[in-house]
Design a protein around this motif. Structure first.
Motif, PDB file in Angstrom:
ATOM      1  N   ARG A  53       0.848  -1.187   0.000  1.00 14.00           N
ATOM      2  CA  ARG A  53       0.000   0.000   0.000  1.00 14.00           C
ATOM      3  C   ARG A  53       0.893   1.249   0.000  1.00 14.00           C
ATOM      4  N   PRO A 103      -2.336   9.699   3.852  1.00 16.39           N
ATOM      5  CA  PRO A 103      -3.599   9.412   3.164  1.00 16.39           C
ATOM      6  C   PRO A 103      -3.628   9.999   1.752  1.00 16.39           C
ATOM      7  N   PRO A 104      -4.520   9.568   0.861  1.00 15.09           N
ATOM      8  CA  PRO A 104      -5.753   8.824   1.187  1.00 15.09           C
ATOM      9  C   PRO A 104      -5.646   7.301   1.062  1.00 15.09           C
ATOM     10  N   TYR A 105      -4.475   6.688   0.986  1.00 11.51           N
ATOM     11  CA  TYR A 105      -4.350   5.222   0.959  1.00 11.51           C
ATOM     12  C   TYR A 105      -5.203   4.586  -0.138  1.00 11.51           C
ATOM     13  N   THR A 106      -5.074   5.091  -1.323  1.00 14.82           N
ATOM     14  CA  THR A 106      -5.913   4.595  -2.421  1.00 14.82           C
ATOM     15  C   THR A 106      -5.090   3.964  -3.552  1.00 14.82           C
ATOM     16  N   SER A 166      -9.214   2.741  -5.579  1.00 19.07           N
ATOM     17  CA  SER A 166     -10.461   3.423  -5.172  1.00 19.07           C
ATOM     18  C   SER A 166     -10.184   4.909  -5.034  1.00 19.07           C
ATOM     19  N   GLY A 185     -11.233   6.297  -2.201  1.00 19.10           N
ATOM     20  CA  GLY A 185     -11.147   6.455  -0.749  1.00 19.10           C
ATOM     21  C   GLY A 185     -12.398   7.036  -0.114  1.00 19.10           C
TER      22      GLY A 185
END
Length: 231
Positions: A107, A111-114, A173, A175
């Protein structure tokens, strides 16, 4: 009486003359021998000096030749070794197959961890080129490859030396809380030019939440791009 004295004087003169003659002859012989000895010694010294000089020159030339050869060899070796870094793809380069590489997913920091960072490492003993982008399918229910972002395409395909990595960023995505996502703990990936399926484990104990409508992938690149800013 006079006759006897006269004879004695003649004998004395003759003896003296003979002595002088012998002395002169003996002196001349010594001088000649000394001269001959000197000439012989000088000749020997000249020959020895000449031989020494000739040998020295030959050794120096040999050493110079050896140094030159070693230098050329060293330079050639050095030039040959410099070439692998940043090598550009050519038509003669073999295309990487599923058997040449391993692919892992992590990952990307957020953020946004997408986004995922895919790393393809050449585990073979040959160099190969990795063209195009990873053909990713996240869901069994969604059999379409994740679309690629054209602006992430490098000028030439990546060439992987043994042990070298390439990277691709994949957006899974936006997020958002209102997205239609599905959990994914593993997904399939194929390489361009090879239909062999590579199973990739998604990061995290719970996997990732994928929205197929928002998914995008970048091309393989030799260094990590900031894909979250690009797409």
């Amino acid at each position: 009486m006079n006759t006897r004295r006269h004879r004695s004087m003649l004998l004395a003169v003759a003896g003296t003359a003979l002595t002088l003659s012998l002395t002169a002859c003996q002196g001349g012989t010594d001088s000649d021998a000394e001269s001959a000895g000197t000439s012989s010694a000088a000749a020997s010294a000249t020959v020895a000096a000449g031989d020494g000089k000739s040998t020295g020159t030959s050794d120096s030339a040999g050493a110079a030749d050896s140094s030159a050869s070693a230098g050329s060899s060293g330079a050639g070796g050095s030039t040959g070794t410099a070439g692998s870094s940043g090598k550009q793809a050519s038509a003669s380069d073999a295309v990487c197959t599923a058997g040449d590489i391993t692919v892992t997913a992590a990952r990307q920091d957020g953020p946004p961890y997408t986004h995922l960072v895919l790393t393809a490492k050449n585990t073979s003993h040959r160099s190969c080129k990795l063209p195009g982008f990873p053909h990713v399918q996240f869901l069994e229910s969604h059999k379409q490859d994740v679309p690629a972002v054209a602006k992430s395409k490098p000028a030439t395909p990546v060439v992987l030396e043994p042990g070298a990595p390439a990277y691709a960023l994949v957006k899974f995505s936006d997020g958002g809380t209102d997205e239609d996502t599905e959990p994914v703990s593993a997904f399939s990936l194929t390489l361009e030019g090879d239909s062999t399926v590579i199973a990739v484990t998604a990061p995290g104990s719970g996997g990732i939440a994928v929205d197929p409508a928002k998914s995008l992938t970048g091309y393989w690149t030799p260094e990590l791009r900031n894909g979250a800013d690009d797409f």
